[in-house]
Scaffold this active site. Structure first.
Site, PDB file in Angstrom:
ATOM      1  N   CYS A  48      57.308  52.746  17.614  1.00  0.00           N
ATOM      2  CA  CYS A  48      57.935  52.292  19.151  1.00  0.00           C
ATOM      3  C   CYS A  48      56.846  52.232  20.357  1.00  0.00           C
ATOM      4  CB  CYS A  48      59.126  52.908  19.696  1.00  0.00           C
ATOM      5  SG  CYS A  48      59.515  52.445  21.216  1.00  0.00           S
ATOM      6  N   GLU A  61      59.457  45.187  19.181  1.00  0.00           N
ATOM      7  CA  GLU A  61      58.717  45.573  17.840  1.00  0.00           C
ATOM      8  C   GLU A  61      58.148  44.195  17.198  1.00  0.00           C
ATOM      9  OE1 GLU A  61      56.921  47.470  15.687  1.00  0.00           O
ATOM     10  OE2 GLU A  61      58.630  48.703  16.111  1.00  0.00           O
TER      11      GLU A  61
END
Length: 208
Positions: free
Chosen positions: A2, A98
């Site tokens: 992340c 992502e």
């Protein structure tokens, strides 16, 4: 992994959602958050609080930033261990990003949010640090786990999402190790909305 998230909610929504009693900030900058920026975090030290903390633990002589901690090793690694046992927090977000590797140096951005909630509770840890001007500041990292079935086609890792009924348990210092281990392993079956975005250059960041 992340490495970027969006927080666009008003502080009043965060205070209501997490039943916060103490405000150490009155507002924050809405928008995308990147490593090294200060972002709102929710923590519990006597009472539920919201404050700002800088994203990333410094590492090595060149002070590289470690922005994620692996759930599999976070209870054991010296950099994370103490913070995990005494400094668990939640990083509120509306969605995280992502990038899927499509080959030929092409990565496609995806936006990931929850179907049944405007806010995602990203699980993290924090600790007190001293900045370059000898001032005290809080710093945090986001915990990652193996990707669940929804995320696996995009990336092998994903941030730890604390489910609504586990928020209080995650934040309390008195929570047993057995329960914490279960939360770390239970990052699956999240009802996610995954939106494919535009082709975007992905900056590789160090992850432990």
């Amino acid at each position: 992994m992340c490495g970027r998230f969006l927080l666009d909610s008003d502080i009043e929504e965060i205070i209501s959602t997490y039943r916060i009693f103490k405000k150490e900030i009155d507002s924050f900058d809405k928008g995308d958050y990147y490593p090294s920026q200060k972002a709102p975090i929710v923590l519990e030290k006597g009472e539920r609080s919201i404050t700002l903390a800088k994203w990333g633990f410094p590492y090595g002589s060149k002070k590289k930033l470690v922005i994620n901690g692996r759930a599999e090793t976070i209870m054991d690694k010296p950099m994370f261990k103490n913070a995990f046992y005494s400094g668990r927090c939640i990083i509120p977000a509306n969605l995280f990003y992502e990038w899927k590797d499509e080959g030929n140096r092409k990565k496609i951005m995806h936006k990931i949010s929850l179907q049944d909630s405007n806010l995602i509770s990203l699980g993290g840890i924090y600790k007190l640090s001293i900045d370059e001007n000898s001032n005290k500041q809080l710093i945090f990292v986001i915990i990652t786990t193996e990707a669940d079935k929804n995320m696996r086609s995009i990336h092998s890792r994903m941030p730890l999402i604390i489910k609504e009924d586990m928020v209080d348990i995650w934040l309390k210092d008195s929570t047993s190790i057995q329960v914490l281990k279960k939360i770390l392993k239970d990052n699956k079956d999240n009802d996610l909305i995954i939106e494919k975005g535009e082709d975007e250059k992905h900056q590789q960041l160090k992850m432990f």
